[in-house]
Design a protein around this motif. Structure first.
Motif, short mmCIF file in Angstrom:
data_model
loop_
_atom_site.label_atom_id
_atom_site.label_comp_id
_atom_site.label_asym_id
_atom_site.label_seq_id
_atom_site.Cartn_x
_atom_site.Cartn_y
_atom_site.Cartn_z
N ILE A 246 0.85 -1.19 0.00
CA ILE A 246 0.00 0.00 0.00
C ILE A 246 0.89 1.24 0.00
CG2 ILE A 246 -1.75 1.29 1.31
CD1 ILE A 246 -2.59 -1.46 2.50
N LYS A 247 0.54 2.21 -0.80
CA LYS A 247 1.31 3.44 -0.91
C LYS A 247 0.78 4.49 0.08
CE LYS A 247 4.05 2.29 -4.34
NZ LYS A 247 5.52 2.20 -4.14
N ALA A 248 1.67 5.38 0.52
CA ALA A 248 1.27 6.47 1.40
C ALA A 248 0.18 7.30 0.73
CB ALA A 248 2.48 7.35 1.72
N GLY A 249 -0.87 7.61 1.50
CA GLY A 249 -1.98 8.40 0.97
C GLY A 249 -3.09 7.58 0.37
N ASP A 250 -2.85 6.28 0.15
CA ASP A 250 -3.90 5.41 -0.41
C ASP A 250 -5.02 5.19 0.60
OD1 ASP A 250 -2.51 5.16 -2.74
OD2 ASP A 250 -1.94 3.06 -2.46
N VAL A 251 -6.23 5.05 0.07
CA VAL A 251 -7.36 4.61 0.90
C VAL A 251 -7.28 3.09 0.97
CG1 VAL A 251 -9.86 4.50 1.14
CG2 VAL A 251 -8.78 6.57 0.22
N ILE A 252 -6.96 2.58 2.13
CA ILE A 252 -6.81 1.13 2.29
C ILE A 252 -8.15 0.45 2.15
CG2 ILE A 252 -6.00 -0.70 3.83
CD1 ILE A 252 -4.19 1.41 5.17
N TYR A 253 -9.16 0.98 2.82
CA TYR A 253 -10.53 0.47 2.69
C TYR A 253 -11.50 1.51 3.23
CZ TYR A 253 -10.15 -0.81 7.70
OH TYR A 253 -9.96 -0.79 9.06
N LYS A 254 -12.77 1.29 2.92
CA LYS A 254 -13.85 2.07 3.51
C LYS A 254 -14.76 1.11 4.27
CE LYS A 254 -13.94 5.95 0.27
NZ LYS A 254 -14.82 6.87 -0.51
N ALA A 510 -20.53 8.91 8.85
CA ALA A 510 -19.83 7.99 9.75
C ALA A 510 -19.09 6.89 9.00
CB ALA A 510 -20.83 7.37 10.73
N GLU A 511 -19.12 6.91 7.66
CA GLU A 511 -18.33 5.93 6.91
C GLU A 511 -16.85 6.20 7.14
OE1 GLU A 511 -18.44 4.01 2.51
OE2 GLU A 511 -18.04 6.16 2.57
N LEU A 512 -16.12 5.18 7.56
CA LEU A 512 -14.70 5.33 7.88
C LEU A 512 -13.84 4.99 6.67
CD1 LEU A 512 -12.94 4.09 11.12
CD2 LEU A 512 -11.94 3.58 8.89
N SER A 513 -12.96 5.89 6.32
CA SER A 513 -11.94 5.62 5.30
C SER A 513 -10.60 5.50 6.01
CB SER A 513 -11.88 6.75 4.27
OG SER A 513 -13.09 6.87 3.56
N LEU A 514 -9.92 4.38 5.82
CA LEU A 514 -8.62 4.19 6.45
C LEU A 514 -7.54 4.61 5.45
CD1 LEU A 514 -7.39 3.17 9.13
CD2 LEU A 514 -6.94 1.00 7.95
N ILE A 515 -6.76 5.63 5.82
CA ILE A 515 -5.76 6.22 4.94
C ILE A 515 -4.36 5.82 5.41
CG2 ILE A 515 -4.94 8.35 3.86
CD1 ILE A 515 -7.90 7.84 3.39
N ALA A 516 -3.51 5.42 4.48
CA ALA A 516 -2.13 5.06 4.82
C ALA A 516 -1.31 6.32 5.07
CB ALA A 516 -1.51 4.24 3.69
N ASN A 517 -0.64 6.37 6.23
CA ASN A 517 0.25 7.50 6.54
C ASN A 517 1.59 7.38 5.83
OD1 ASN A 517 -1.55 8.78 8.27
ND2 ASN A 517 -0.81 7.67 10.08
N ARG A 518 1.96 6.16 5.50
CA ARG A 518 3.24 5.90 4.83
C ARG A 518 3.09 4.62 4.03
NH1 ARG A 518 4.33 5.18 10.44
NH2 ARG A 518 4.47 2.98 11.06
N ASP A 519 4.12 4.27 3.29
CA ASP A 519 4.09 3.01 2.55
C ASP A 519 3.99 1.84 3.53
OD1 ASP A 519 4.37 4.50 0.29
OD2 ASP A 519 6.45 3.90 -0.14
N ILE A 520 3.13 0.89 3.20
CA ILE A 520 2.94 -0.28 4.05
C ILE A 520 3.15 -1.52 3.19
CG2 ILE A 520 1.35 -1.53 5.57
CD1 ILE A 520 -0.16 1.11 5.97
N LYS A 521 4.04 -2.39 3.62
CA LYS A 521 4.33 -3.61 2.87
C LYS A 521 3.29 -4.69 3.15
CE LYS A 521 8.22 -2.33 0.90
NZ LYS A 521 8.31 -2.21 -0.58
N GLU A 522 3.09 -5.57 2.20
CA GLU A 522 2.20 -6.71 2.39
C GLU A 522 2.65 -7.51 3.63
OE1 GLU A 522 0.74 -10.82 0.12
OE2 GLU A 522 1.92 -9.31 -0.96
#
Length: 598
Positions: A246-254, A510-522
């Motif tokens: 996952i790249k920084a700034g990506d929406v991981i999920y909603k 109230a829908e939650l969007s989880l945003i990556a603060n930095r690059d996250i590896k699998e």
């Protein structure tokens, strides 16, 4: 008063909420419908043919030939074909079995036959056996087990089929010396049947397969995350990890919340929608009629969804069952009085957890009721979350989560029970002090605060001691939120003072969007901040560390050991003693701990 089956009670909230509506309906018809009572008597007479007409006393014994004849009759009976027919058949047989149990020892065999018939159509027979063992009178349970043992050790005289419940597998021809069937009765697999013969392993193995299967489907693969297990200081702990890079700034999920609660100082003001938390435009508010909570909505769709999920059960006056299913059994004045007493309690305490728990319970009832009687909760579907649309129930999702032991006033349990009882007599059966305590502890530990932008600045001070204040997971601080919600997937996110992700509510709901603060590896753990971890202008690094660690200790009862805290502690020397070394006080339910080894 409507009678609630003890079998259903022990089976758990999911089984109760799914089947209790029919149980209430069954009991109502039994007491008020003469033709229905006549049919019950007719069915009982069929069973009574196999009962010895001797004097009823505690020493009544069942002759093996009589038991064998009864078993042959059950084997020869046609089983219901559709799932709906099986569900109704199961309900009627369990209800009749419990009625017969109360008639004395002479009715033990017909009662056991009813329970055995129910067992033949139940999706998980081994699970039901465990329930029977805890709820059915011992003499009757023994007969049920005798029937099962006889069923697997003797072939049916009427058919060469090994399975009378519809199993199409052919059976090997029995040996002329020892005619033993190779398969268990009904739909029980041979693996399940092996577990029945080993009582010591029944419960653990029974839940183990379901637990393992749960994490194969949860979270949904579309959310790009999965639940893993990691070693912690006090044992193993569930963590949420990335299922891909996952790249920084990506929406991981909603993720949509299962239940939400608007801060009580905002409820009824018309500023925010009770259901979705959207800010309400002037002159567009939709007000609920006859609603003790004075809920306000941004649209009729939100009002309908809220009503179908929980609001009518907790604060409305409409019947839970449509008139074509059963007449309204409630007293309207009593229902309003119970609701008002609960609302007064909520406003007096000013905490979200009691309402989160109550809405969760009500949503279970509404969801399972709609499955049984489509349209019963209104035309709007109860579910607004794909997580609820799978094979696992709301209780499956929450029972695996960690919780804190909290003190729940007895008054609260009484009030919640009263609200449910006056909405539909019988559904209050699964509200107990222990259950309310565990659910409250789970909401207190896992609820996430909903903040728009940088949060609000007008939340009134409760005047409570800092250690008594209610806290939710939010990087802005609980004082900035407008409400809180329970999110099934996000509940697995652990805290870090240097989090890899953050919750966002940028769409104004109230829908939650989880945003990556930095690059996250699998495979890397995803973390968020439960508290405000920033350094305020008037704080030194030591002060900021002390503040956030105290907040964590008060709200979630653990001493943070994240890499940032450890590094700053090493640099600050004495700062390590700012918060005492505190063992993580969060727990998992005993059955989950036994099965998952954590």
């Amino acid at each position: 008063m409507t009678r609630t089956s003890t079998v259903f009670t022990v089976a758990g909230v999911t089984l109760i909420s799914g089947l209790l509506v029919y149980a209430v309906y069954f009991d109502y018809r039994r007491r008020n419908d003469a033709s229905f009572r006549k049919q019950l008597r007719k069915e009982k007479k069929k069973i009574d043919k196999h009962v010895s007409q001797t004097k009823a006393d505690a020493s009544v014994s069942i002759d093996p030939d009589e038991l064998r004849a009864a078993l042959e009759k059950v084997r020869s009976e046609d089983m219901p074909a559709s799932s709906a027919e099986r569900e109704q058949f199961f309900m009627s047989q369990v209800g009749m079995g419990e009625q017969l149990c109360t008639q004395g020892p002479v009715f033990h065999l017909p009662a056991a036959l009813c329970f055995y018939r129910a067992l033949r159509v139940y999706p998980s027979p081994v699970e039901l056996i465990v329930i029977y063992q805890k709820t059915v009178p011992e003499p009757v349970f023994k007969i049920v087990m005798d029937l099962m043992n006889m069923d697997v050790s003797e072939p049916s005289s009427s058919s060469g089929s090994a399975n009378q419940a519809g199993n199409s597998e052919e059976e090997e021809e029995p040996s002329p010396v020892s005619p033993v069937r190779s398969s268990p009765p009904s739909e029980t697999s041979s693996h399940e049947w092996d577990r029945v013969t080993d009582p010591g392993s029944q419960t653990t193995e029974l839940h183990s397969g379901r637990c393992v299967g749960y994490y194969n489907t949860f979270p949904p693969k579309s959310m790009n995350v999965k639940v893993d297990q990691a070693e912690a200081a006090d044992g193993k702990k569930k963590i949420l990890v990335a299922a891909k890079d996952i790249k920084a700034g990506d929406v991981i999920y909603k993720e949509q919340p299962i239940v939400t609660v608007l801060d009580l100082d905002l409820e009824g003001t018309g500023r925010y929608c009770t259901q979705c938390f959207r800010q309400i435009e002037e002159d567009t508010a939709v007000f609920a009629e006859d609603d003790r909570l004075s809920a306000v909505y941004c649209s009729k769709d939100c009002q309908a969804r809220s009503k179908s999920q929980s609001e009518n059960i907790l604060f409305g006056i409409e019947p839970l069952l449509p008139p074509e299913i059963a007449p309204d059994l409630t007293n309207l004045d009593e229902r309003k009085a119970a609701q008002q007493a609960f609302v007064d309690y909520l406003k007096r305490r000013g905490k979200a957890v009691p309402l989160l728990v109550s809405r969760f319970l009500a949503r279970q009832v509404a969801s399972e009721t709609m499955k049984m009687v489509p349209g019963v909760a209104g035309s709007t579907p109860v579910s607004s979350n794909s997580i609820e649309d799978g094979e696992y129930s709301l209780m499956d999702h929450i029972e695996r989560l960690r919780y804190l032991v909290t003190n729940v006033p007895e008054e609260e349990v009484t009030l919640v029970s009263g609200v449910l009882k006056t909405a539909l007599p019988g559904i209050e059966a699964f509200v107990s002090q222990d259950r309310q305590t565990v659910l409250s502890g789970k909401m207190a530990y896992n609820a996430i605060g909903v903040c728009f932008g940088n949060g609000r600045n007008d939340k009134p001070d409760t005047g409570e001691r800092p250690e008594d204040r209610e806290r939710t997971r939010t990087p802005f601080g609980t004082s900035k939120q407008i409400g809180s919600g329970f999110y099934a997937v996000s509940a697995y996110i652990n805290h870090s003072c240097d989090p890899s992700a953050r919750p966002s509510f940028s769409d104004g709901t109230a829908e939650l969007s989880l945003i990556a603060n930095r690059d996250i590896k699998e495979g890397e753990e995803i973390t968020m901040a439960y508290v405000d971890v920033s350094q305020h202008p008037d704080e030194s690094p030591v002060d900021a560390r002390r503040r956030r660690r105290i907040e964590l200790a008060r709200g979630w009862r653990f001493a943070c050991t994240c890499t940032k805290c450890l590094a700053e502690g090493a640099q600050g020397g004495a700062a390590d003693t700012d918060v005492p070394d505190q063992k993580d006080e969060s727990k998992v339910e005993e059955v989950v701990q036994r099965v998952e080894g954590r």
